[in-house]
Write a protein that holds these residues in place. Structure first.
Motif: not given
Length: 876
Positions: A639-648
């Motif tokens: 899986t991954s986690y996007n630090l650049a967006i504010d949702s989902l």
């Protein structure tokens, strides 16, 4: 007077014999020229006709087991029991042999044993030609012979046996035969079939020319007859000649002559076959087939097929006419021929409906394949440091359902080997600095997307796209705290395009959104950074050492990665759409290598892989060490986690794995996707965890399981039987049926070859050869709460050898989603000593058809067969 009546002094002196060597128990005969009367001719008269010698030219060596008797009165030598005579290149062995010096002839025959049966059949050999008659008369002067009840074998890769009641040997290369039999049956005493030849001319190892001939099966005459016949017996590996067509009847196109033409044996490296079909309703087909090979260099095959198909009759509403074609080319170069240069080709290109509409084949493998792929590539390596590799490839991908075609004409790839600027080339590399390396990769592509009907027209080039991408990765790796493997990389990408776009503001008067294509060179550059840290963890669970399972080891490989790519908004412009909204676009839209990113990418990546193994007690009690088996070949989570967006921010969790069961006979592959976020009433993802919305931690959105299983009668023994069905372009198994190309005559007779064992065949046996294959696939979808099985099908195939000569088989399946039986095929074949019978039947579906053939297994007489078939009804 009485004394003078019995004296032999007045008889002609017997020609002297060469004494035999005692230790060899043989007699060598030599007739000196001095013993032959000389004829004194008038010196004024010259005879231009050369007179034959009046004596035997050369030595005769002979031997016998029981006795060798010489009759001076008859001037004959009698040899009895295992008699042998050798003269020049002639070799004669028989039970009894008589040499007549008055007639310069030799006679050989059989002898009777104590039970009154004839034994020691004569064996006559001249050079490489062997004849085994009941008796023979041979003249040393004229080299002619009379041979009675002869048997001769012409070895042409397979035995061609010739039997004749009477044979007259005219010279070393011509024989005349009367009342002969010609067969390829291995049973020389009682052949299951033969071709009876009343009169014929036989040239050893070259040909047989016969008059009226007809076939006998089990000594029963059949109406299969010809007024004259020609049988080639060339010992060469290949020879040019006519390929006789096969008559037949089709249910849509009337009577037919198929697979007729001419075969050209051009040389030892290449051949050519020109074949054609003709149907009484006007349809026809032509084929060109060629194979080539040069040892230690290359080998390949080329096949082109073209068919002009006519359905119904002109004037009828269902009348139509179409043309289909197919080109197949395979080329492989020997790696030793040129290690720095290589040409390879694998082409299967043509009309999208070729394998569905072709008359002269039922190729289930290609019929069920929705994608045809072709590629031709040339690779060139420039050795040295740094080594450079160039690859030029042209490829074609066709979808036979949508008839779409994607071509790359061509694709150029260039790469340079990895360079370590801070380390010695011959030494080891340690630390973060010495492991710094970079390389270069370039790719240029000309891609065309079109449809089948626009191929080879000017329109296919209208939407052609050309692009180039240059990539320079710089990376390094090192150990962190001794147990963590760390890697970092920086990638620079530059893309070149020859066409860009420009979008203007919406024109209210013309009701048009301006969009222009601009020709000319343009470029954009992007870059990104990646880093990852991983390690390996081991866990062992020990059990009772005397138990069946002694230990289980769990291997875990966790990995954490980070990736960053900035926003390249400098390549974006704005325009106003018809609603008055301001939208962004980049002039590089529609390019081959994507567009520059508009938003930052700042991701944390998480992955875990698992391997589970076990130590079990071996069934073989003589082995002291336990056996290692894998319970799970791999089980992966990512899986991954996007630090650049504010949702989902979290992406769905992906799980995949596979394992082997039942002594590696069953393969299981599985996968699933889990979403941590909930859905709204419209089925869209919302920024609320599913657990907070009253559900579980993860919401399963997709899952799939694929199971394959294969066993046979040797599964529980050490024997194995390999089954390959790729000649016709199908799968390596027969789950989708056994494919057959009717135009390829080489296929018939090659199936189920004899093992070559000399052991007698058992009439009854407890061992019945069989095989069984199964494939099951199921897919579950729940992206938007549909909660449905989108695919659920089972495919099976099996074959059973009821006897050593009978085999039956079936390929079928069931679609649980559509609730119907999938493509089904029944088949059986019967293999006899010289014959083979084959039947294939597809009972239903749009490919409902059947095929039956019976013919000789011999490739020399492959045209002696009978075929009947029913084509699939194209109207269905």
């Amino acid at each position: 007077m009485f004394f003078n009546s019995v004296i032999f002094a007045q008889e002609t002196p017997v020609k002297p014999l060469r004494p035999a060597e005692a230790e060899k128990d043989t007699l060598n005969i030599s007739l000196p020229a001095s013993s032959v009367p000389q004829v004194i001719q008038d010196s004024t008269a010259t005879d231009s006709i050369k007179q034959p010698p009046g004596y035997i030219a050369g030595d005769i060596t002979y031997t016998a087991k029981d006795y060798m008797q010489m009759s001076r009165g008859e001037n004959k030598i009698f040899l009895y029991n295992e008699a042998e005579v050798y003269y020049q290149d002639y070799e004669l062995k028989a039970g009894v042999i008589v040499i007549d010096y008055n007639a310069n002839e030799v006679y050989a025959g059989r002898i009777k044993d104590s039970l009154g049966n004839y034994t020691q059949t004569p064996y006559f050999k001249q050079g490489n030609n062997v004849v085994e008659p009941d008796s023979i008369r041979f003249n040393f002067d004229t080299k002619r012979a009379l041979i009675f009840n002869s048997r001769s074998e012409q070895s042409l890769g397979e035995a061609m046996n010739l039997y004749a009641n009477t044979v007259k040997k005219e010279n070393d290369s011509v024989y005349f035969l009367k009342d002969g039999k010609l067969t390829t049956s291995e049973n020389s005493e009682d052949p299951d079939y033969y071709i009876r030849v009343r009169n014929g001319k036989f040239v050893p190892n070259k040909k047989i020319i016969a008059g009226f001939s007809n076939m006998y099966i089990a000594d029963v005459p059949t109406p299969i007859a010809v007024p004259f016949a020609y049988f080639p017996l060339n010992r060469e590996t290949s020879a040019s000649g006519i390929i006789l067509p096969t008559p037949g009847q089709t249910n849509l196109r009337g009577y037919a002559l198929q697979n007729g033409g001419y075969y050209f044996s051009i040389n030892d490296y290449v051949d050519l076959a020109l074949l054609g079909d003709y149907y009484t309703n006007g349809s026809y087909g032509v084929r060109v087939e060629s194979s080539y090979a040069k040892r230690y260099k290359f080998r390949g095959a080329l096949r082109f097929r073209y068919e002009n198909l006519i359905n119904s009759q002109r004037g009828f509403p269902d009348y139509n006419r179409s043309t289909i074609y197919n080109l197949q080319w395979n080329h492989n170069q020997d790696a030793k021929a040129n290690p720095n240069s290589r040409l390879a080709a694998s082409v299967n290109f043509g009309s999208s409906q070729y394998f569905q509409q072709s008359i002269n084949q039922i190729n289930t493998g290609n019929f069920l394949n929705n994608t045809l792929q072709s590629s031709v590539s040339y690779n060139k390596t420039f050795p040295g440091y740094p080594m450079v590799n160039l690859n030029l490839t042209s490829s074609v991908t066709q979808n036979t359902q949508t008839q779409s075609v994607n071509l790359t004409l061509p694709t150029l790839q260039a790469s340079m080997e990895r360079i370590f600027p801070f380390a010695n080339r011959s030494g080891t590399k340690k630390g973060i600095i010495q492991n710094i390396n970079f390389q270069y990769t370039g790719r240029g592509e000309n891609r065309i997307a079109t449809v089948d009907s626009l191929l080879f027209t000017d329109q296919m080039f209208d939407d052609a796209k050309v692009g180039f991408r240059h990539t320079i990765p710089v990376s390094t790796n090192f150990k962190l705290f001794k147990h963590f493997s760390t890697s970092m990389s920086f990638n620079y990408n530059e893309t070149w395009q020859l066409k860009t776009i420009d979008i203007g503001d919406y024109n209210q008067e013309l009701q048009l959104q301006p969009r222009d294509t601009i020709s000319g060179f343009d470029r954009f550059a992007t870059y990104n950074f990646n880093a990852s840290v991983g390690t390996t963890l081991y866990g062992t669970f020990n059990f009772n050492p005397e138990g069946k399972i002694q230990a289980i080891r769990h291997t875990i490989r966790p990995n954490i990665g980070y990736g960053y790519a900035p926003a390249f908004d400098q390549y974006y412009d704005e325009y106003i759409d018809q609603n008055g909204d301001v939208r962004q676009f980049t002039r590089f839209e529609g390019g081959l290598f994507g567009t520059p990113g508009l938003n930052n990418s700042n991701n944390l990546n998480f992955a875990v892989s698992n391997v589970v193994e076990a130590k079990v007690r071996d069934r073989d009690t003589t082995k002291l060490e336990p056996k290692k088996i894998k319970l799970l070949n791999n089980l992966n989570f990512s899986t991954s986690y996007n630090l650049a967006i504010d949702s989902l921010n979290w992406s769905p969790l992906r799980m995949s794995g596979n394992t082997q069961l039942l002594n590696n006979k069953m393969s299981v592959n599985f996968g699933a996707t889990f979403d941590p976020y909930a859905l709204d009433n419209a089925g869209n993802r919302i920024d609320v965890f599913n657990l907070e919305n009253g559900g579980s931690i993860f919401r399963i959105t997709q899952a799939n399981v694929n199971v394959s299983y294969s066993i046979d009668n040797s599964t529980f023994s050490s024997e194995r039987e390999l089954d390959d069905n790729t000649d016709s372009g199908g799968r390596p198994d027969d789950l989708f049926g056994s494919g057959r190309d009717f135009s390829d005559k080489r296929t018939f007779g090659r199936e189920r070859e004899d093992s070559g064992s000399d052991e007698p065949m058992k009439l009854y046996s407890a061992k019945v050869p069989w095989n069984f294959r199964m494939a099951y696939a199921v897919t579950y979808s729940n992206n938007r709460r549909q909660n449905e099985i989108t695919n659920n099908s089972l495919m099976v195939s099996g074959n059973v050898d009821l006897t050593p000569k009978w085999r039956v088989g079936i390929s079928s399946g069931y679609d649980f989603k559509q609730k119907g039986v999938t493509y089904t095929q029944f088949r059986f074949d019967r293999m006899m000593d010289s014959w083979q019978m084959n039947f294939q039947w597809v009972p239903f579906s749009s490919r409902a058809s059947w095929f039956f053939t019976i013919g000789l297994r011999s490739s020399l007489l492959s045209d002696l067969k009978w075929e009947q078939r029913r084509e699939p009804d194209r109207r269905l």
